[in-house]
Design an enzyme around this catalytic site. Structure first.
Site, short mmCIF file in Angstrom:
data_model
loop_
_atom_site.label_atom_id
_atom_site.label_comp_id
_atom_site.label_asym_id
_atom_site.label_seq_id
_atom_site.Cartn_x
_atom_site.Cartn_y
_atom_site.Cartn_z
N ASP A 74 8.93 -0.59 -2.88
CA ASP A 74 8.94 -1.97 -3.39
C ASP A 74 7.67 -2.75 -3.08
OD1 ASP A 74 11.52 -1.57 -4.38
OD2 ASP A 74 12.44 -2.22 -2.51
N ARG A 127 5.02 13.60 9.84
CA ARG A 127 4.04 14.62 10.25
C ARG A 127 2.91 14.00 11.06
NH1 ARG A 127 -0.73 16.49 7.90
NH2 ARG A 127 -1.19 18.73 8.11
#
Length: 320
Positions: free
Chosen positions: A128, A22
């Site tokens: 991660d 977006r």
């Protein structure tokens, strides 16, 4: 002159990727740039599957987990023949640049395409938190909230049954999620890939806690270190304490992104357009001390290393 770009998400998905998409689209449109969404990462680029995105195309996605563009792993990109097809598709589609949202593997793909003449900007999207050049990656904080919720629930039942619970956390070779989860979840033990691990050392510590009157415990461990079910059996055999292992798995990648991930992703998405307009085209974005930064993607993938959070580990050891 940047007039038309593509945006894709690659590798494992992470909450906040939609907010980044977006950000890229709306910041691009505000500068008069056409933005095409490429489906399923580099695979979609290879298959030339893309669609023009409008202001409305990215409405109501900032709060959604996953990625509306889809994602995939595409190791074939390392082959010269495959990259030739990809570059031909980029040329035929008249794309002036690419914005690539993903982890270190996605960055390597971006570097390879940059080497062939396609300007690329990388945005770190992975739970991660193992990407060089940034303090945090998009999705990390949402995943951490998911892990903490699971640990809180496990603590309830572990306490009731006076058992030991092992929680396997994602992170690959980076222990950031595990350390932070151990601190926020009040875990008694933390095991991460950055430090050598011996099962007997853990057992000895558990026995010491039992001798002090501790009736239950939570062990947080990063994935891939060992088989957590075998570890649970070993602990139970050695201590006599009922021990259960829980692998949180891909649930950590899902869910609505928390506010910080939405803001971080939005900022990085908009910043990618700013960099392209300034002539950068072989760079990746990061956030350091809450300020947006950019690094050469070659340096980020070859020479820079993710700094180990010794401060967090020290805190965890004091509190566990």
């Amino acid at each position: 002159m940047i007039k038309k770009i593509g945006v894709l998400t690659s590798g494992g998905d992470s909450p906040g990727m939609n907010a980044a998409i977006r950000g890229v689209v709306r910041a691009g449109l505000s500068e008069g740039i056409e933005v095409y969404g490429i489906y399923d990462g580099y695979l979609g680029l290879f298959q030339n599957r893309m669609m023009l995105l409008s202001y409305c195309s990215v409405s109501d996605i900032i709060n959604k987990g996953g990625t509306v563009l889809g994602s995939s792993r595409f190791p074939e990109l390392k082959k010269d023949m495959i990259r030739s097809v990809v570059m031909n598709n980029i040329s035929k589609s008249h794309l002036d640049a690419l914005v690539i949202i993903g982890g270190d593997g996605s960055y390597i793909g971006a570097r390879r395409l940059s080497d062939l003449g396609c300007p690329c900007i990388g945005i770190p999207g992975t739970i991660d938190n193992d990407v060089a050049g940034t303090d945090y990656t998009i999705g990390y904080f949402t995943a951490l909230e998911t892990i903490i919720e699971a640990i809180d629930r496990l603590r309830d039942t572990s306490s009731s049954h006076q058992r030991i619970s092992i929680v396997e956390v994602m992170g690959r070779y980076c222990g950031d999620l595990t350390i932070s989860a151990a601190i926020a979840g009040g875990c008694e033990f933390v095991i991460i890939p950055e430090l050598k691990f011996q099962m007997q050392d853990l057992v000895d510590k558990i026995k010491l806690n039992i001798s002090k009157g501790k009736k239950h415990a939570i062990v947080a461990i990063t994935e891939r270190i060992c088989n957590v079910f075998d570890l649970a059996q070993y602990i139970e055999n050695e201590t006599g304490k009922e021990t259960r292992a829980t692998v949180l798995g891909h649930i950590q990648r899902g869910g609505k992104p928390v506010a910080y991930d939405r803001i971080l992703a939005s900022r990085m998405g908009a910043y990618s357009i700013e960099l392209l307009l300034k002539g950068y085209g072989r760079h990746c974005i990061g956030i350091e001390n809450e300020k947006l930064v950019h690094h050469d993607i070659n340096d980020a993938t070859k020479y820079m290393r993710r700094s180990f959070r010794q401060d967090l580990l020290t805190t965890a050891k004091k509190l566990c």
